[in-house]
Design a protein around this motif. Structure first.
Motif, PDB file in Angstrom:
ATOM      1  N   TYR A  95      -1.325   4.236  11.948  1.00 56.37           N
ATOM      2  CA  TYR A  95      -1.277   2.816  11.557  1.00 56.37           C
ATOM      3  C   TYR A  95       0.161   2.301  11.466  1.00 56.37           C
ATOM      4  O   TYR A  95       0.389   1.093  11.437  1.00 56.37           O
ATOM      5  CB  TYR A  95      -2.066   2.577  10.260  1.00 56.37           C
TER       6      TYR A  95
ATOM      7  N   GLN B 192       8.168   8.678   3.523  1.00 53.49           N
ATOM      8  CA  GLN B 192       6.980   7.856   3.228  1.00 53.49           C
ATOM      9  C   GLN B 192       6.668   7.829   1.737  1.00 53.49           C
ATOM     10  O   GLN B 192       7.543   7.578   0.958  1.00 53.49           O
ATOM     11  CB  GLN B 192       5.796   8.301   4.100  1.00 53.49           C
ATOM     12  N   SER B 193       5.435   8.139   1.354  1.00 52.60           N
ATOM     13  CA  SER B 193       5.049   7.902  -0.045  1.00 52.60           C
ATOM     14  C   SER B 193       5.761   8.801  -1.053  1.00 52.60           C
ATOM     15  O   SER B 193       5.644   8.560  -2.256  1.00 52.60           O
ATOM     16  CB  SER B 193       3.553   8.081  -0.213  1.00 52.60           C
TER      17      SER B 193
ATOM     18  N   TYR C 105      -3.359  11.120  -4.167  1.00 50.00           N
ATOM     19  CA  TYR C 105      -4.359  10.049  -4.034  1.00 50.00           C
ATOM     20  C   TYR C 105      -5.735  10.483  -4.523  1.00 50.00           C
ATOM     21  O   TYR C 105      -5.821  11.201  -5.516  1.00 50.00           O
ATOM     22  CB  TYR C 105      -4.381   9.525  -2.593  1.00 50.00           C
TER      23      TYR C 105
ATOM     24  N   ASN D 294      -0.054  -4.006   3.266  1.00 53.31           N
ATOM     25  CA  ASN D 294       0.911  -3.999   2.162  1.00 53.31           C
ATOM     26  C   ASN D 294       1.372  -5.412   1.810  1.00 53.31           C
ATOM     27  O   ASN D 294       1.666  -5.712   0.655  1.00 53.31           O
ATOM     28  CB  ASN D 294       2.113  -3.110   2.512  1.00 53.31           C
TER      29      ASN D 294
ATOM     30  N   SER E 273       2.558  13.497  -1.733  1.00 49.22           N
ATOM     31  CA  SER E 273       2.493  13.572  -0.271  1.00 49.22           C
ATOM     32  C   SER E 273       2.984  12.276   0.364  1.00 49.22           C
ATOM     33  O   SER E 273       3.102  11.252  -0.299  1.00 49.22           O
ATOM     34  CB  SER E 273       1.045  13.800   0.146  1.00 49.22           C
ATOM     35  N   GLY E 274       3.247  12.342   1.653  1.00 50.58           N
ATOM     36  CA  GLY E 274       3.589  11.151   2.442  1.00 50.58           C
ATOM     37  C   GLY E 274       2.843  11.196   3.766  1.00 50.58           C
ATOM     38  O   GLY E 274       2.573  12.295   4.269  1.00 50.58           O
ATOM     39  N   VAL E 275       2.531  10.031   4.337  1.00 53.40           N
ATOM     40  CA  VAL E 275       1.762   9.999   5.591  1.00 53.40           C
ATOM     41  C   VAL E 275       2.506  10.540   6.806  1.00 53.40           C
ATOM     42  O   VAL E 275       1.918  10.686   7.868  1.00 53.40           O
ATOM     43  CB  VAL E 275       1.223   8.602   6.000  1.00 53.40           C
TER      44      VAL E 275
ATOM     45  N   TYR F 239      10.369  -1.745  -0.603  1.00 56.80           N
ATOM     46  CA  TYR F 239       9.370  -0.665  -0.634  1.00 56.80           C
ATOM     47  C   TYR F 239       9.334   0.065   0.714  1.00 56.80           C
ATOM     48  O   TYR F 239       9.338   1.295   0.776  1.00 56.80           O
ATOM     49  CB  TYR F 239       7.994  -1.267  -0.980  1.00 56.80           C
TER      50      TYR F 239
ATOM     51  N   GLY G 220      -4.979  11.180   3.824  1.00 58.89           N
ATOM     52  CA  GLY G 220      -3.567  10.923   4.128  1.00 58.89           C
ATOM     53  C   GLY G 220      -2.640  12.056   3.719  1.00 58.89           C
ATOM     54  O   GLY G 220      -1.425  11.868   3.602  1.00 58.89           O
TER      55      GLY G 220
ATOM     56  N   GLU H  70       7.050  -0.187  10.712  1.00 61.53           N
ATOM     57  CA  GLU H  70       6.181  -0.511   9.565  1.00 61.53           C
ATOM     58  C   GLU H  70       6.301  -1.983   9.170  1.00 61.53           C
ATOM     59  O   GLU H  70       5.287  -2.610   8.819  1.00 61.53           O
ATOM     60  CB  GLU H  70       6.477   0.395   8.362  1.00 61.53           C
TER      61      GLU H  70
ATOM     62  N   ASN I 115      -0.023   2.466  -3.183  1.00 53.04           N
ATOM     63  CA  ASN I 115       0.900   1.456  -2.638  1.00 53.04           C
ATOM     64  C   ASN I 115       1.140   0.303  -3.614  1.00 53.04           C
ATOM     65  O   ASN I 115       2.278  -0.126  -3.823  1.00 53.04           O
ATOM     66  CB  ASN I 115       0.377   0.918  -1.309  1.00 53.04           C
TER      67      ASN I 115
ATOM     68  N   CYS J  84      10.281   3.986   1.938  1.00 49.76           N
ATOM     69  CA  CYS J  84       9.356   4.849   2.681  1.00 49.76           C
ATOM     70  C   CYS J  84      10.019   5.402   3.944  1.00 49.76           C
ATOM     71  O   CYS J  84       9.659   6.469   4.439  1.00 49.76           O
ATOM     72  CB  CYS J  84       8.109   4.067   3.114  1.00 49.76           C
TER      73      CYS J  84
HETATM   74  O1  DON Z   1       2.951   2.002   2.727  1.00 46.95           O
HETATM   75  C1  DON Z   1       2.465   2.796   3.509  1.00 46.95           C
HETATM   76  O2  DON Z   1       1.317   2.697   3.905  1.00 46.95           O
HETATM   77  C2  DON Z   1       3.341   3.945   3.979  1.00 46.95           C
HETATM   78  N1  DON Z   1       4.694   3.529   4.154  1.00 46.95           N
HETATM   79  C3  DON Z   1       3.314   5.083   2.988  1.00 46.95           C
HETATM   80  C4  DON Z   1       1.919   5.576   2.696  1.00 46.95           C
HETATM   81  C5  DON Z   1       1.855   7.019   2.430  1.00 46.95           C
HETATM   82  O3  DON Z   1       2.761   7.757   2.704  1.00 46.95           O
HETATM   83  C6  DON Z   1       0.570   7.530   1.925  1.00 46.95           C
HETATM   84  N2  DON Z   1       0.624   8.965   1.873  1.00 46.95           N
HETATM   85  N3  DON Z   1       0.097   9.929   2.060  1.00 46.95           N
END
Ligand code: DON
Length: 310
Positions: free
Chosen positions: A31, A67-68, A244, A168, A260-262, A192, A287, A161, A116, A196
């Motif tokens: 995405y 990322q997150s 999450y 968002n 974690s981060g995506v 934000y 995610g 992004e 988020n 990320c």
């Molecule tokens: O805002 C977002 O959707 C992404 N920049 C970060 C989301 C994310 O990393 C979720 N993690 N697992």
């Protein structure tokens, strides 16, 4: 249980081999289009102990966007610039069973700082002259705590992004409409998304984690980089909300506060012992990195890291 360096290394290598059963499982996040621009089977692991010992495996120097995991930095900066009460009147502290970019868990405020909506809220509470100045502060925080000045804004990820962040944007405007913040939602969102898009690697990320595991003190220093009261909030929120809607089950399986981060990165903390960073881009439907989770579960057992079984 005490293991010497060779035994730790042997157990880590064995765990990595076992985690190979997860190779090819899950999908790379699409995405944010630029996130697709990776080798989906890249793998990297770094462990940094609170005494400064390091263990690196795979592509440990490979740069990825955090990322997150940046939601930790947003919370850290918000708590630095405001009182705990000020932050937690604008954001909740409870886990949610809704996905990370859902609008549903925002009733009077976002459920917690690690979805988020919560991180967009904490971003609105970071002080600075303008977005550039605020981001500089967030990035400097990361550099200071990770003990490296390599971190930078990954421009391609950021732009990708910014172009595609309709969800968002909806969240930011919704929060503003609820009176959660007065700031310009476009600027809050920009900050934000920049956070990320911070580029780092597992080595520096595990060092960052080791400082959290070390009550906020720099490794082999007596200087506190993060106040203990803030460390306690961050690590406990990682435990309850960091993965999450998978946070409860993950904590049961792995027993380490994590975020974690995506991009496929996971940061795990063992208070008093170490920070662990793993990077493997294929994600499950919540995610979270599939191989990352698998490896952390195995490592937790092999190295006796589960904080609930001491
Ligand atoms: O805002 C977002 O959707 C992404 N920049 C970060 C989301 C994310 O990393 C979720 N993690 N697992």
């Amino acid at each position: 249980m005490f293991f010497d360096r060779n035994e730790i290394d042997r157990r880590i290598r064995q765990s990595i081999v076992k985690s190979e059963r997860a190779i090819g499982k899950g999908e790379v996040a699409s995405y944010i289009p630029e996130l697709l621009n990776v080798d989906s089977d890249t793998f990297a692991l770094a462990i940094t102990s609170t005494t400064g010992d390091t263990y690196y495996y795979g592509e440990a120097d490979k740069e990825f966007s955090i990322q997150s995991i940046s939601k930790i930095l947003d919370l850290l900066a918000a708590l630095h610039d405001n009182t705990i009460e000020e932050v937690y009147t604008k954001v909740g502290s409870e886990p949610t069973s809704y996905e990370f970019n859902s609008l549903v868990p925002i009733t009077d405020r976002a459920a917690n700082p690690f979805i988020n909506a919560g991180a967009i809220t904490t971003s609105s509470m970071i002080r600075g002259l303008d977005v550039d100045d605020k981001f500089e502060r967030v990035l400097d925080y990361y550099k200071l705590i990770s003990g490296s000045d390599k971190a930078r804004l990954m421009k391609d990820i950021y732009e990708s992004e910014m172009e595609t962040s309709v969800r968002n944007k909806a969240i930011a405007y919704y929060l503003k409409s609820k009176g959660i913040f007065d700031e310009n939602p476009e600027e809050v969102l920009d900050l934000y998304i920049r956070s990320c898009s911070i580029g780092s690697n597992v080595k520096d990320l595990s060092h960052f984690g080791a400082v959290l595991a070390n009550k906020g003190y720099g490794l082999n220093e007596t200087k506190d980089l993060i106040p203990e009261s803030i460390v306690s909030i961050i690590v406990s929120q990682m435990a309850s909300c960091g993965m999450y809607e998978n946070s409860g089950r993950y904590l049961m399986d792995v027993g380490m506060p994590s975020k974690s981060g995506v991009s496929g990165a996971i940061l795990a903390i063992v208070p008093g012992l170490c920070g662990i960073a793993v990077y493997s881009p294929r994600l499950d439907k919540t995610g979270n990195s599939v191989r990352g989770k698998e490896l952390l579960k195995i490592l937790s057992y092999e190295l006796d890291l589960n904080i609930f079984v001491r």
